[in-house]
Design a protein around this motif. Sequence first.
Motif, PDB file in Angstrom:
ATOM      1  N   ILE A  57       0.847  -1.199   0.000  1.00 28.48           N
ATOM      2  CA  ILE A  57       0.000   0.000   0.000  1.00 28.48           C
ATOM      3  C   ILE A  57       0.885   1.253   0.000  1.00 28.48           C
ATOM      4  CG2 ILE A  57      -1.941  -1.147   1.152  1.00 28.48           C
ATOM      5  CD1 ILE A  57      -1.099   0.157   3.784  1.00 28.48           C
ATOM      6  N   PRO A  58       0.373   2.363  -0.527  1.00 27.94           N
ATOM      7  CA  PRO A  58       1.159   3.602  -0.504  1.00 27.94           C
ATOM      8  C   PRO A  58       0.987   4.336   0.833  1.00 27.94           C
ATOM      9  CG  PRO A  58      -0.856   3.938  -1.750  1.00 27.94           C
ATOM     10  CD  PRO A  58      -0.898   2.529  -1.246  1.00 27.94           C
ATOM     11  N   LYS A  59       1.951   5.188   1.131  1.00 23.15           N
ATOM     12  CA  LYS A  59       1.935   5.933   2.395  1.00 23.15           C
ATOM     13  C   LYS A  59       0.817   6.967   2.438  1.00 23.15           C
ATOM     14  CE  LYS A  59       6.078   5.929   4.897  1.00 23.15           C
ATOM     15  NZ  LYS A  59       7.465   5.863   4.759  1.00 23.15           N
ATOM     16  N   ARG A  60       0.588   7.625   1.310  1.00 21.01           N
ATOM     17  CA  ARG A  60      -0.348   8.755   1.322  1.00 21.01           C
ATOM     18  C   ARG A  60      -1.675   8.431   0.654  1.00 21.01           C
ATOM     19  NH1 ARG A  60       2.001  13.121   3.308  1.00 21.01           N
ATOM     20  NH2 ARG A  60       4.228  12.929   3.635  1.00 21.01           N
ATOM     21  N   LYS A  75       4.245  -0.813   3.423  1.00 26.35           N
ATOM     22  CA  LYS A  75       3.803   0.546   3.117  1.00 26.35           C
ATOM     23  C   LYS A  75       4.963   1.251   2.424  1.00 26.35           C
ATOM     24  CE  LYS A  75       0.856   3.666   5.530  1.00 26.35           C
ATOM     25  NZ  LYS A  75       0.526   4.403   6.724  1.00 26.35           N
ATOM     26  N   VAL A  76       4.757   1.726   1.197  1.00 22.82           N
ATOM     27  CA  VAL A  76       5.866   2.324   0.439  1.00 22.82           C
ATOM     28  C   VAL A  76       5.573   3.797   0.123  1.00 22.82           C
ATOM     29  CG1 VAL A  76       6.556   0.114  -0.570  1.00 22.82           C
ATOM     30  CG2 VAL A  76       4.938   1.558  -1.809  1.00 22.82           C
ATOM     31  N   THR A  77       6.633   4.575  -0.014  1.00 27.25           N
ATOM     32  CA  THR A  77       6.489   6.003  -0.291  1.00 27.25           C
ATOM     33  C   THR A  77       5.995   6.230  -1.712  1.00 27.25           C
ATOM     34  OG1 THR A  77       8.313   6.375   1.230  1.00 27.25           O
ATOM     35  CG2 THR A  77       7.700   8.226  -0.147  1.00 27.25           C
ATOM     36  N   ASN A  78       6.491   5.415  -2.644  1.00 25.27           N
ATOM     37  CA  ASN A  78       6.164   5.629  -4.053  1.00 25.27           C
ATOM     38  C   ASN A  78       5.876   4.295  -4.742  1.00 25.27           C
ATOM     39  OD1 ASN A  78       6.479   5.978  -6.908  1.00 25.27           O
ATOM     40  ND2 ASN A  78       7.484   7.922  -6.519  1.00 25.27           N
TER      41      ASN A  78
END
Length: 247
Positions: A129-132, A156-159
């Motif tokens: 899933i993405p962070k934002r 959870k990844v930034t991009n």
Amino acid sequence: MRYEELTIEGRNAVLEAFRSGKTIDKLFVLDGCQDGPVKTITREARKHDTIIQFVSRERLDQLSETRKHQGVIAKAAAYEYALVDDMLKMAEEKGEPPFLILLDGIEDPHNLGAIIRTANLAGAHGVIIPKRRAAGLTAVVAKTSAGALNYTPVAKVTNLTATMKELKEKGLWFVCADMNGEVMYSQNLTGPIGLVIGNEGEGVSKLVKENCDFITSVPMRGEIDSLNASVAAGVLAYEIVRQRLQK
């Protein structure tokens, strides 16, 4: 199983949570509060890439369970996040080609929980899933996953696109769900695969879609034109399972 969503309140408790390495999804800070301890906390939050929201005292009072928040409240993940490499290792240990599910901005925690549950049952090696602009691992997600969160790793990844590019170098290819895609039954969905499911309203974002190798669709026979995101994930995940079993 830990279902509580961790709400951490008070300056010392929040600072300690950051320093102990706990995953903090969001930090709420009293707007205009600029003293030393609060600056230290926001500095730690930025270091850990935590989302910071400056809010009114009323909002903090609403979020507070102890009534002693001292201007800071942190929301921690109810579960620890995994690393994408852990998922690849798991696939290798099982002697299976990697099967990952990537979620491009799923915002409803019930959908996220249901997808994690499906991922576990379909034998996926992890969910990314993405962070934002996406739901994190809250208590609602844990409950809806019906225990699957204890077994299926979530990273959870930034991009998301950067992560996809790294995974492509490791031999994965990506298929995204979109109603304009080719019907899933006529596609080869075997091998090391990442299934990409988009946001409930907008679907898969343009940039993520451009980084997918195939676009696939679920055949629709009714009068309405879209499936709930978690149902679409389930249908496509099981088409991948079916094709793997046939092989």
